[in-house]
Design a protein around this motif. Structure first.
Motif, PDB file in Angstrom:
ATOM      1  N   ARG A 242       0.684  -0.882   0.230  1.00  0.00           N
ATOM      2  CA  ARG A 242      -0.218  -0.052   0.346  1.00  0.00           C
ATOM      3  C   ARG A 242       0.771   1.444   0.142  1.00  0.00           C
ATOM      4  N   ARG A 243       2.024   1.239   0.703  1.00  0.00           N
ATOM      5  CA  ARG A 243       2.527   2.588   0.809  1.00  0.00           C
ATOM      6  C   ARG A 243       3.575   2.755  -0.626  1.00  0.00           C
ATOM      7  N   ALA A 245       2.488   1.632  -3.766  1.00  0.00           N
ATOM      8  CA  ALA A 245       1.019   2.619  -4.314  1.00  0.00           C
ATOM      9  C   ALA A 245       0.940   3.227  -3.831  1.00  0.00           C
ATOM     10  N   ASP A 246       0.918   4.241  -3.125  1.00  0.00           N
ATOM     11  CA  ASP A 246       1.054   5.756  -2.508  1.00  0.00           C
ATOM     12  C   ASP A 246       1.924   6.294  -3.193  1.00  0.00           C
ATOM     13  N   GLU A 247       2.986   5.864  -2.777  1.00  0.00           N
ATOM     14  CA  GLU A 247       4.714   6.646  -3.077  1.00  0.00           C
ATOM     15  C   GLU A 247       4.554   7.066  -5.060  1.00  0.00           C
ATOM     16  N   GLY A 250       1.683   8.894  -6.228  1.00  0.00           N
ATOM     17  CA  GLY A 250       1.539  10.474  -5.502  1.00  0.00           C
ATOM     18  C   GLY A 250       3.259  10.367  -5.855  1.00  0.00           C
TER      19      GLY A 250
END
Length: 271
Positions: A242-243, A245-247, A250
């Motif tokens: 998840r981290r 993907a978010d990074e 983003g």
């Protein structure tokens, strides 16, 4: 004596109060081999991690055949004893729980966790007599197969909000009489309560550990015989995804992937 008998006897012997068996729960062949390579004495599955990896939610939703197939993949991937989390048995009736047990044994497991939580509408916990019938079915299936099986009866009193030591101990006594070998009480982190359960339950006590729980050393001093990390390891692994993907979506950077196990290490583990 078969290899499965030998692994079963070893697994049973590892449940020593004061020198607990530590289980870093796995959900696929790779996680099982990672845990084994780190020095595990046995491998346990996490029903939640297994279900998530196969595209289903936890809570007796996963198809029995899919769950058993995954257990077989894990037992084939390691030489250690493997114990399987079978939730409440993947069956509505004791007879169906017996079918599940036989299938898990045939897949090479030497232990099972079976819980008394209810996933359907109604009270959060199964009636004691109903759960005892299910445990007897587990034990009966193992006896009929002529295979040893460590039956770890999970009591969900504390997870369901019924934080009653007396109720927990009463259920433990009934489940042991029905054929359980050990008692698992997840949701307890208070050392005083854990100590009281150790004293009151005449069988190896298993607790669920993670952030906020006493250390393995502290649990050993309390007399705990088995420490499980449960679904938290799978949750942490998915948190990295998840981290990352978010990074990536983003900031467009990749810092979340630092300190990963490298390709060569993982690939070598799977040979």
């Amino acid at each position: 004596m078969s290899e499965q008998h030998t692994r079963a006897e070893l697994f049973r012997s590892l449940h020593t109060p004061g020198s607990p068996l530590v289980l870093v729960n796995a959900w696929d062949a790779a996680s099982a081999r990672i845990v084994a390579a780190a020095g595990a004495r046995a491998v346990a599955t996490t029903s939640a991690g297994v279900a998530w990896s196969l595209g289903a939610p936890d809570g007796d939703i996963l198809d029995r055949d899919a769950a058993v197939d995954l257990v077989g993949r894990i037992t084939a991937s390691v030489s250690l004893p493997v114990t399987a989390d079978i939730e409440s048995g993947y069956g509505a009736t004791p007879a169906e729980v017996g079918v599940t047990t036989r299938a898990v044994l045939d897949a090479g497991a030497v232990g099972v966790n079976v819980e008394d939580a209810r996933r359907a509408a109604g009270p959060p916990l199964r009636d004691v007599a109903d759960q005892c019938a299910r445990i007897r079915a587990v034990r009966g299936a193992a006896d009929a197969a002529g295979l040893p099986l460590y039956v770890n009866a999970r009591i969900d009193t504390f997870l369901s909000g019924v934080e009653d030591v007396d109720e927990t101990v009463a259920r433990a006594a009934a489940y042991l009489a029905a054929g359980a070998d050990g008692i698992f009480v997840p949701g307890v982190v208070d050392p005083v309560v854990i100590g009281a359960l150790v004293q009151a339950v005449p069988a190896p006590l298993n607790v669920l550990a993670g952030p906020g729980a006493p250390s393995v050393g502290e649990l050993a001093r309390l007399g705990v015989a088995r420490v499980s990390l449960g679904s938290s390891v799978a949750e942490a692994a998915y948190a990295v995804a998840r981290r990352a993907a978010d990074e990536a979506f983003g900031a467009g950077t990749y810092g979340a992937l630092a300190n990963a196990l490298d390709y060569g290490t993982l690939n070598a583990l799977m040979r």
